[in-house]
Design a protein around this motif. Structure first.
Motif: not given
Length: 480
Positions: A5-19
């Motif tokens: 909701e606060i970041i457009e076009d974020i690739q949440l399923e990418s292997d380059k993402f973790e939180s």
């Protein structure tokens, strides 16, 4: 609220993402390995203040976000080597009309691999693949090492912010060697002292006034005799400080302990020091400038013996020729290992923009006899400059400190190594060799030791008048 909701076009399923909702203080490896894994792979984004799997915003207030960022930085600096290239930013949003923040860490693929996570003195290497982080395989480690770009330690970005008031000692050092001129901030920034985000490069960190870490460690020793193995240690001093204080410390240590003498030249009495000031200073500058700062657990070694001074620096000559030992200092070719550090020393007028400074050392010893000529020897993990003591009449008596490697001699004795080491740099008479070994000049010694070494090609024999001299055949041994 959710991250998308606060970041457009974020690739949440990418292997380059973790939180992570927060950084777990009880399981530091659990999240540090993700940072190392991203750096060892092709980079990625790591969000703090975002719930794992659901991507729900947890967030922090301004003070808590700053504390979390500082904790993150401290843990990365302490446990990851080399520090990955990262950009840390705060992303703000409103919740119930209150300001909240999540932290975004963008990790670049490391130019120097592998990035190693060291926790409780146990090193580990992690790799990011298919959205998960796990231990790197043997093949991956080899591939990382082969493909690693050869980036110098001092030009990697640190996690330390630039504050001009923390470089007062560097400013004073500059003033001392530039006739009182003031070091301008513009000069440092033109060298790449600090990046666009205001973070110091690793080399710049080593000039901080309060720097006391191990990267610049020095050990200075004084020995009563000619070698480390058989003589009493008079002094051992250790020092940690920034680069300019390290230079000043070594020079002062040697100056306080060197001898002073008088020689006759053209019927005039001339005062001399053990080591010419210019040669000593150039030797120290080279040791600091060309040190391999990647090598943890090492130190610059300064050893004063009865007949010489040795200055050893961690790391062989960078992309230069592989040397055993050479008196031709002006012929030594070595590229700069530390561009930023060398650049600062050039600006400070203590190092030439071109050349190694060895020419100046040669000039200071130009009138010395053969027994008082300086030389260098190098291995893959260190290089050593040897300055003879000009007040010691006999010149260099014993270089037994230079350890040799050789194939064991057929029918050899336990004395072989000591003899070959003693005779490596200059030829000695039988009586001199026996005296050095502390044994009698016997027929047994001549036949079983010297003649046997000569027979198998390890010693070369020559005669001056009626005296026999022995010198080690350099083709049969290797300097360690």
């Amino acid at each position: 609220m959710y991250l998308e909701e606060i970041i457009e076009d974020i690739q949440l399923e990418s292997d380059k993402f973790e939180s992570k909702a927060v950084l777990n203080r009880e399981d530091i490896i659990g999240w540090l390995k993700s940072i190392a894994g991203f750096a060892n792979a092709s980079g990625g984004d790591f969000y703090i203040g975002v719930e794992d799997k659901t991507n729900k915003l947890i967030g922090f207030d301004r003070k808590a976000a700053d504390n979390e960022r500082n904790y993150f930085n401290n843990q990365v600096n302490e446990h990851l080597t080399p520090r990955p290239q990262m950009k840390i930013s705060f992303i703000g949003y409103k919740k119930n009309d209150k300001e909240r923040f999540v932290i975004k860490v963008s990790i670049e693929e490391s130019a120097v691999k592998p990035v190693i996570l060291k926790y409780k003195n146990i090193p580990s290497i992690f790799m990011r693949r298919d959205g998960f982080t796990s231990g790197a395989t043997y093949e991956e480690i080899i591939e990382m090492s082969v493909k690693s770009k050869n980036v110098q330690y001092d030009v990697l970005v640190s996690g330390v912010k630039y504050e001009p008031e923390k470089f007062l000692e560097l400013s004073e050092f500059y003033k001392e060697h530039n006739k009182g001129k003031v070091l301008k901030e513009k000069a440092l920034k033109s060298l790449g002292f600090v990046n666009e985000e205001g973070y110091l490069l690793n080399g710049a960190v080593l000039f901080l006034d309060n720097y006391k870490e191990k990267k610049t460690e020095v050990q200075c020793s004084v020995f009563s005799g000619f070698n480390k193995g058989s003589d009493r240690v008079v002094t051992i001093n250790r020092f940690n400080g920034n680069i300019t204080s390290t230079i000043n410390y070594i020079v002062e240590f040697v100056n306080q302990r060197m001898n002073h003498g008088v020689i006759k030249l053209d019927n005039k009495r001339i005062n001399i020091d053990s080591y010419p000031a210019r040669a000593l200073f150039e030797g120290v500058i080279n040791a600091v400038a060309h040190r391999d700062y990647y090598l943890d657990g090492t130190q610059i070694q300064v050893d004063i013996f009865k007949d010489r001074l040795e200055i050893s620096s961690p790391g062989g000559f960078y992309r230069g020729e592989k040397l055993g030992k050479t008196y031709d200092l002006s012929g030594v070719i070595s590229k700069r290992r530390n561009e930023l550090i060398c650049g600062v020393l050039v600006v400070c007028n203590v190092m030439e923009a071109a050349g190694t400074g060895f020419d100046k050392i040669m000039e200071e010893y130009a009138s010395a006899d053969e027994a008082h000529k300086p030389y260098i020897y190098s291995k893959s993990d260190h290089f050593t400059l040897v300055l003879p003591d000009l007040t010691y009449d006999k010149g260099i008596e014993n270089d037994g400190v230079i350890a040799l490697n050789f194939v064991p001699v057929s029918e050899g004795t336990e004395l072989d190594g000591k003899v070959l080491s003693f005779c490596y740099l200059k030829a000695h008479k039988v009586s001199e060799i026996a005296e050095y070994l502390g044994i009698s000049d016997s027929t047994y010694f001549r036949k079983k030791v010297l003649n046997n070494l000569e027979k198998h090609g390890y010693l070369e024999k020559s005669k001056v008048s009626r005296a026999a001299y022995y010198k080690t055949n350099p083709d049969m041994v290797r300097v360690e």
